[in-house]
Design a protein around this motif. Structure first.
Motif, PDB file in Angstrom:
ATOM      1  N   HIS A  14       0.795  -1.202  -0.048  1.00 57.08           N
ATOM      2  CA  HIS A  14       0.030   0.077   0.146  1.00 57.08           C
ATOM      3  C   HIS A  14       0.914   1.215   0.131  1.00 57.08           C
ATOM      4  CE1 HIS A  14      -3.432  -2.434   0.754  1.00 57.08           C
ATOM      5  NE2 HIS A  14      -2.792  -2.878   1.609  1.00 57.08           N
ATOM      6  N   GLY A  17       2.464   1.678  -3.334  1.00 62.96           N
ATOM      7  CA  GLY A  17       1.453   2.253  -4.449  1.00 62.96           C
ATOM      8  C   GLY A  17       1.327   3.647  -4.133  1.00 62.96           C
ATOM      9  N   ARG A  21       1.832   6.634  -7.061  1.00 62.30           N
ATOM     10  CA  ARG A  21       0.721   7.607  -7.116  1.00 62.30           C
ATOM     11  C   ARG A  21       1.149   9.005  -6.951  1.00 62.30           C
ATOM     12  NH1 ARG A  21      -1.998   3.710  -4.603  1.00 62.30           N
ATOM     13  NH2 ARG A  21      -2.246   5.094  -2.749  1.00 62.30           N
ATOM     14  N   ASP A  39       4.760   5.933 -12.288  1.00 60.42           N
ATOM     15  CA  ASP A  39       3.224   5.965 -12.849  1.00 60.42           C
ATOM     16  C   ASP A  39       3.498   6.411 -14.372  1.00 60.42           C
ATOM     17  OD1 ASP A  39       0.852   7.253 -13.942  1.00 60.42           O
ATOM     18  OD2 ASP A  39       0.495   8.463 -11.865  1.00 60.42           O
ATOM     19  N   LEU A 128       1.004  -4.518  -6.402  1.00 60.92           N
ATOM     20  CA  LEU A 128       1.602  -3.261  -6.662  1.00 60.92           C
ATOM     21  C   LEU A 128       0.666  -2.669  -7.657  1.00 60.92           C
ATOM     22  CD1 LEU A 128       3.360  -0.918  -6.057  1.00 60.92           C
ATOM     23  CD2 LEU A 128       4.954  -1.869  -7.504  1.00 60.92           C
ATOM     24  N   CYS A 129       0.345  -3.205  -8.864  1.00 58.41           N
ATOM     25  CA  CYS A 129      -0.690  -2.752  -9.953  1.00 58.41           C
ATOM     26  C   CYS A 129      -1.709  -2.749  -9.328  1.00 58.41           C
ATOM     27  CB  CYS A 129      -0.282  -3.698 -11.147  1.00 58.41           C
ATOM     28  SG  CYS A 129       1.471  -3.522 -11.901  1.00 58.41           S
ATOM     29  N   GLU A 131      -3.022  -1.554  -6.663  1.00 59.80           N
ATOM     30  CA  GLU A 131      -2.709  -0.519  -5.770  1.00 59.80           C
ATOM     31  C   GLU A 131      -2.743   0.754  -6.695  1.00 59.80           C
ATOM     32  OE1 GLU A 131      -2.864   0.317  -2.585  1.00 59.80           O
ATOM     33  OE2 GLU A 131      -3.631  -1.549  -2.252  1.00 59.80           O
ATOM     34  N   ALA A 132      -1.730   0.763  -7.692  1.00 61.53           N
ATOM     35  CA  ALA A 132      -1.156   2.022  -8.391  1.00 61.53           C
ATOM     36  C   ALA A 132      -1.867   1.978  -9.963  1.00 61.53           C
ATOM     37  CB  ALA A 132       0.560   1.817  -8.401  1.00 61.53           C
ATOM     38  N   ILE A 135       1.890   0.080 -14.501  1.00 61.42           N
ATOM     39  CA  ILE A 135       3.186   1.015 -13.869  1.00 61.42           C
ATOM     40  C   ILE A 135       4.323   0.550 -14.962  1.00 61.42           C
ATOM     41  CG2 ILE A 135       2.885   0.984 -11.518  1.00 61.42           C
ATOM     42  CD1 ILE A 135       4.699  -1.573 -10.991  1.00 61.42           C
TER      43      ILE A 135
END
Length: 190
Positions: A14, A17, A21, A39, A128-129, A131-132, A135
Motif C-alpha cells: 500500500h 503504491g 501515485r 506512474d 502493486l499494480c 494499488e497503483a 506501472i
C-alpha cells in the motif's frame, strides 16, 4: 520527489503504491529481476526514472499490469483473434509489442508505434499494480550493468536515487520476459 533522507525498504505494498501515485520512483521484484517503476502518466516521474537508469527515451518502456483493463487506455483495439492470442499468454512471462492509441505518450513508446505491455504473474508486482494501476517496468540497474535480483543489490546500486524499494523476492525465472510482436506473433526477444 527528492532523496535527501535514507531510502526506505518498504514492507507494505500500500505504501509502495502511494509512492508511485505521488510521483515517486521505486524498485520492486518481478518474475526474474527487480524492476524500476513509476506512474506511466506522470512525465516527470518517467523522465526521472530514465535519468536514474541512464536510458534513452527513444528506446521506449514496458508497462506491467495486474489485469488487461489497466493497459487498455494505451493500446489500440485489435481483432478478437489477435487479442485472444495475446490474452491467453497472460498473466505470464510474455511481453507484447502492441500498437498504441494516438494519445499514448511518446515518453512511453519512444521512437516506436507500439508499447511493450505485460500482465504480470508475480504476486507482489501484481499487488502493486492493483494499488497503483499499470506501472512502468524496466530492470533495476544502470544501463549496461547487470539487473538487480535482490533488494540488497538494488539498494547498493541505486538506493540513493530511489524513493523506496519494495522488499520481496523475484520469481523463479532466469531471464527477463519474452517479447513478441502482437500483430505477427514474431519473437523479438526469446
Amino acid at each position: 520527489m527528492s532523496r535527501d533522507d535514507p531510502m526506505p525498504l518498504i514492507q507494505d505494498v500500500h505504501r509502495a503504491g502511494a509512492l508511485i501515485r505521488a510521483g515517486g520512483v521505486i524498485a520492486y521484484p518481478t518474475e526474474a529481476v527487480f524492476g524500476l517503476g513509476c506512474d506511466p502518466r506522470n512525465e516527470e516521474a518517467v523522465a526521472r526514472l530514465l535519468a536514474i537508469k541512464q536510458r534513452e527515451v527513444s528506446k521506449g518502456l514496458i508497462l506491467i499490469a495486474a489485469e488487461t483493463a489497466q493497459l487498455e487506455p494505451y493500446l489500440l483495439p485489435l481483432d478478437p483473434e489477435t487479442t485472444a492470442r495475446a490474452h491467453a499468454a497472460w498473466p505470464g512471462p510474455v511481453t507484447w509489442l502492441w500498437p498504441v492509441r494516438p494519445d499514448t505518450p511518446r515518453w512511453l513508446t519512444g521512437d516506436h508505434d507500439t508499447l511493450a505491455v505485460r500482465v504480470t504473474d508475480h504476486p507482489l508486482a501484481a499487488a502493486l499494480c492493483r494499488e497503483a494501476g499499470a506501472i512502468v517496468s524496466t530492470s533495476a540497474n544502470l544501463a549496461g550493468e547487470e539487473p538487480a535480483r535482490t533488494d540488497a543489490a538494488v539498494v547498493a546500486q541505486l538506493g540513493h536515487l530511489l524513493d523506496g524499494v519494495l522488499a520481496g523476492k523475484v520469481g523463479g525465472r532466469d531471464r527477463p520476459s519474452e517479447i513478441r510482436d502482437v500483430r505477427t506473433g514474431a519473437v523479438i526477444r526469446a
